[in-house]
Design a protein around this motif. Structure first.
Motif, mmCIF file in Angstrom:
data_model
loop_
_atom_site.group_PDB
_atom_site.id
_atom_site.type_symbol
_atom_site.label_atom_id
_atom_site.label_comp_id
_atom_site.label_asym_id
_atom_site.label_seq_id
_atom_site.Cartn_x
_atom_site.Cartn_y
_atom_site.Cartn_z
ATOM 1 N N THR A 1 -5.904 10.632 -12.283
ATOM 2 C CA THR A 1 -4.762 10.099 -13.027
ATOM 3 C C THR A 1 -3.462 10.240 -12.230
ATOM 4 N N HIS B 1 -5.263 6.148 -9.882
ATOM 5 C CA HIS B 1 -4.453 5.518 -10.931
ATOM 6 C C HIS B 1 -3.042 5.277 -10.377
ATOM 7 N N LEU C 1 -6.563 1.926 -10.453
ATOM 8 C CA LEU C 1 -6.495 1.639 -11.890
ATOM 9 C C LEU C 1 -5.027 1.339 -12.172
ATOM 10 N N ALA C 2 -4.728 0.067 -12.427
ATOM 11 C CA ALA C 2 -3.334 -0.376 -12.573
ATOM 12 C C ALA C 2 -2.893 -0.270 -14.024
ATOM 13 N N LEU C 3 -1.853 0.535 -14.247
ATOM 14 C CA LEU C 3 -1.394 0.833 -15.610
ATOM 15 C C LEU C 3 0.103 0.610 -15.727
ATOM 16 N N GLY D 1 1.791 2.629 -17.894
ATOM 17 C CA GLY D 1 2.315 3.974 -18.136
ATOM 18 C C GLY D 1 3.084 3.998 -19.439
ATOM 19 N N ASP D 2 3.460 5.193 -19.870
ATOM 20 C CA ASP D 2 4.147 5.352 -21.152
ATOM 21 C C ASP D 2 5.620 5.693 -20.958
ATOM 22 N N TYR E 1 4.780 -4.973 -17.108
ATOM 23 C CA TYR E 1 3.450 -4.831 -17.710
ATOM 24 C C TYR E 1 2.395 -4.571 -16.652
ATOM 25 N N THR F 1 -11.739 2.400 -21.245
ATOM 26 C CA THR F 1 -11.035 2.563 -22.525
ATOM 27 C C THR F 1 -10.449 3.972 -22.666
ATOM 28 N N ASP F 2 -9.586 4.078 -23.646
ATOM 29 C CA ASP F 2 -9.076 5.379 -24.074
ATOM 30 C C ASP F 2 -10.242 6.175 -24.682
HETATM 31 P P1 FAD Z 1 -0.069 -2.863 -20.622
HETATM 32 O O1 FAD Z 1 -1.354 -3.578 -20.470
HETATM 33 O O2 FAD Z 1 1.108 -3.368 -19.863
HETATM 34 O O3 FAD Z 1 0.301 -2.842 -22.177
HETATM 35 C C1 FAD Z 1 1.366 -2.023 -22.664
HETATM 36 C C2 FAD Z 1 1.927 -2.604 -23.960
HETATM 37 O O4 FAD Z 1 2.606 -3.829 -23.659
HETATM 38 C C3 FAD Z 1 0.859 -2.967 -24.988
HETATM 39 O O5 FAD Z 1 1.359 -2.718 -26.266
HETATM 40 C C4 FAD Z 1 0.646 -4.447 -24.781
HETATM 41 O O6 FAD Z 1 0.193 -5.061 -25.962
HETATM 42 C C5 FAD Z 1 2.039 -4.911 -24.385
HETATM 43 N N1 FAD Z 1 2.040 -6.074 -23.461
HETATM 44 C C6 FAD Z 1 1.333 -6.181 -22.316
HETATM 45 N N2 FAD Z 1 1.604 -7.355 -21.699
HETATM 46 C C7 FAD Z 1 2.503 -7.987 -22.483
HETATM 47 C C8 FAD Z 1 3.221 -9.230 -22.384
HETATM 48 N N3 FAD Z 1 3.028 -10.056 -21.356
HETATM 49 N N4 FAD Z 1 4.103 -9.537 -23.348
HETATM 50 C C9 FAD Z 1 4.317 -8.692 -24.394
HETATM 51 N N5 FAD Z 1 3.679 -7.499 -24.542
HETATM 52 C C10 FAD Z 1 2.795 -7.151 -23.604
HETATM 53 N N6 FAD Z 1 -0.936 6.856 -18.176
HETATM 54 C C11 FAD Z 1 -0.390 7.496 -17.127
HETATM 55 O O7 FAD Z 1 0.823 7.743 -17.128
HETATM 56 N N7 FAD Z 1 -1.141 7.884 -16.041
HETATM 57 C C12 FAD Z 1 -2.464 7.632 -15.975
HETATM 58 O O8 FAD Z 1 -3.121 7.980 -14.990
HETATM 59 C C13 FAD Z 1 -3.091 6.978 -17.082
HETATM 60 N N8 FAD Z 1 -4.417 6.715 -17.055
HETATM 61 C C14 FAD Z 1 -4.965 6.026 -18.100
HETATM 62 C C15 FAD Z 1 -6.338 5.729 -18.052
HETATM 63 C C16 FAD Z 1 -6.947 5.043 -19.087
HETATM 64 C C17 FAD Z 1 -8.424 4.724 -18.997
HETATM 65 C C18 FAD Z 1 -6.188 4.652 -20.227
HETATM 66 C C19 FAD Z 1 -6.839 3.925 -21.370
HETATM 67 C C20 FAD Z 1 -4.827 4.948 -20.278
HETATM 68 C C21 FAD Z 1 -4.206 5.635 -19.232
HETATM 69 N N9 FAD Z 1 -2.842 5.936 -19.248
HETATM 70 C C22 FAD Z 1 -2.278 6.592 -18.184
HETATM 71 C C23 FAD Z 1 -2.018 5.593 -20.399
HETATM 72 C C24 FAD Z 1 -1.385 4.187 -20.286
HETATM 73 O O9 FAD Z 1 -0.458 4.165 -19.230
HETATM 74 C C25 FAD Z 1 -0.715 3.898 -21.621
HETATM 75 O O10 FAD Z 1 -1.680 3.752 -22.611
HETATM 76 C C26 FAD Z 1 0.279 2.752 -21.653
HETATM 77 O O11 FAD Z 1 0.992 2.792 -22.886
HETATM 78 C C27 FAD Z 1 -0.351 1.378 -21.600
HETATM 79 O O12 FAD Z 1 -0.729 1.076 -20.336
HETATM 80 P P2 FAD Z 1 -1.434 -0.330 -20.018
HETATM 81 O O13 FAD Z 1 -1.755 -0.285 -18.598
HETATM 82 O O14 FAD Z 1 -2.496 -0.654 -20.989
HETATM 83 O O15 FAD Z 1 -0.178 -1.334 -20.288
#
Ligand code: FAD
Length: 296
Positions: free
Chosen positions: A54, A83, A110-112, A114-115, A133, A184-185
């Motif tokens: 992560t 990640h 793993l492209a995220l 983040g929060d 995003y 998945t989560d």
């Molecule tokens: P996105 O896919 O960008 O989505 C985020 C939010 O934006 C969602 O509500 C989505 O509905 C909305 N959204 C997306 N695209 C659009 C658009 N074009 N227009 C409007 N709304 C949109 N966090 C960390 O900090 N470090 C880690 O290493 C990490 N590892 C993880 C591993 C896994 C397997 C999982 C499931 C989560 C992990 N997370 C990690 C947490 C993750 O970063 C959060 O859950 C974050 O809130 C969402 O990331 P995402 O990549 O799904 O974002």
């Protein structure tokens, strides 16, 4: 396609073999690093499809992620997935980190997104000069170097998604941007995962979706993590564990048994593999494997 030694994940799946993968986090100190390497060494003989590390919310842990994944690539037979999140980074910085991964021999990310600092449900404000995003990061990583890119998926939808259908469309957008599979989560119910498969397929998602497994060995700790992520531990799961509230050994045994049952149910529901959140320890995963009669 996930890149590494031997066959790719997709090939393994196409051959009818299940994928197993393990997730670690960057250790904070030397003691934590020792524990992580013990877990890696103990899990390596299971020949996982990949292991992932992560990416922290900020600070030195971020460099540690690149360092650890590089060490895994150099010193083990395992295929590392690093990640990466958009939090606090400009596009240039993200490109530089992708280059560091490539230089360290890490070919999978793993492209995220983040929060936000205030938690997953707080309002998201992108960093100036950065990305909004995860789909944009998928595109960036796919174009830069030769990365195989994975993404996040959510068994009950991301907590701030407008609707479950919208959530599935976000996953589709990540697939269209170049994602090859999703993880998945924490999943607590095979029905929740089956719902994700159904919703995703309905909008055209056809990449493998690996369910994330976190065995509950400490009800309070997992409840807190689940609540933070926006989806509390279901009552049915809680009810089975509550009788062991004051019996840590009993709780552990029941938690492992429940996780093994869940793994079987997920595979029956069509999961192409299982992704284990290890918390940098190997014992629980080894116990689940033993319950599933999977040996090295
Ligand atoms: P996105 O896919 O960008 O989505 C985020 C939010 O934006 C969602 O509500 C989505 O509905 C909305 N959204 C997306 N695209 C659009 C658009 N074009 N227009 C409007 N709304 C949109 N966090 C960390 O900090 N470090 C880690 O290493 C990490 N590892 C993880 C591993 C896994 C397997 C999982 C499931 C989560 C992990 N997370 C990690 C947490 C993750 O970063 C959060 O859950 C974050 O809130 C969402 O990331 P995402 O990549 O799904 O974002």
């Amino acid at each position: 396609m996930i890149q590494g030694r031997g066959r790719s994940m997709r090939q393994r799946i196409e051959d009818g073999e299940r994928s197993f993968s393990f997730e670690f986090f960057p250790p904070k100190d030397a003691e934590g690093e020792e524990q992580l390497w013990r877990a890696i060494t103990e899990l390596e003989p299971y020949d996982p499809t990949f292991v992932s590390v992560t990416y922290g919310a900020g600070g030195s842990s971020r460099d540690t992620t690149v360092r650890i994944t590089g060490r895994i690539a150099r010193e083990t037979s395992l295929v590392p997935v690093g990640h990466l999140t958009c939090v606090g980074h400009t596009r240039d910085e993200l490109e530089a980190i992708l280059d560091s991964y490539a230089e360290a021999g890490v070919a999978n990310v793993l492209a995220l997104r983040g929060d936000p600092e205030d938690g997953p449900r707080a309002d998201w404000t992108p960093t100036e000069g950065g990305l909004s995003y995860a789909s944009e990061l998928v595109e960036l990583a796919s174009r830069r170097g030769d990365f195989a890119v994975a993404v996040a998926a959510f068994s009950l939808g991301h907590p701030s998604a407008a609707s479950l259908e919208e959530d599935a469309r976000v996953l589709l957008a990540k697939q269209q941007a170049g994602a090859e599979f999703a993880i998945t989560d924490m999943v607590f119910s095979a029905d929740d995962y089956a719902g994700l498969l159904e919703r995703s397929a309905a909008v055209g998602v056809d990449i493998p979706l690996l369910p994330g497994i976190m065995p509950i060995l400490n009800l309070r700790q997992v409840s807190r993590m689940a609540e933070l992520s926006g989806h509390p531990v279901p009552d049915a799961v809680r009810a089975r564990l509550t009788p062991y509230e004051h019996d840590p050994a009993g709780l552990r045994a029941e938690g492992i048994a429940m996780a093994a049952e869940l793994c079987e149910a997920l595979l029956d529901a069509g999961a192409p593999g299982l992704h284990f959140y290890t918390l940098n320890r190997s014992r629980a995963t080894r116990e689940i494997f033993s319950a599933l009669r999977i040996s090295v």
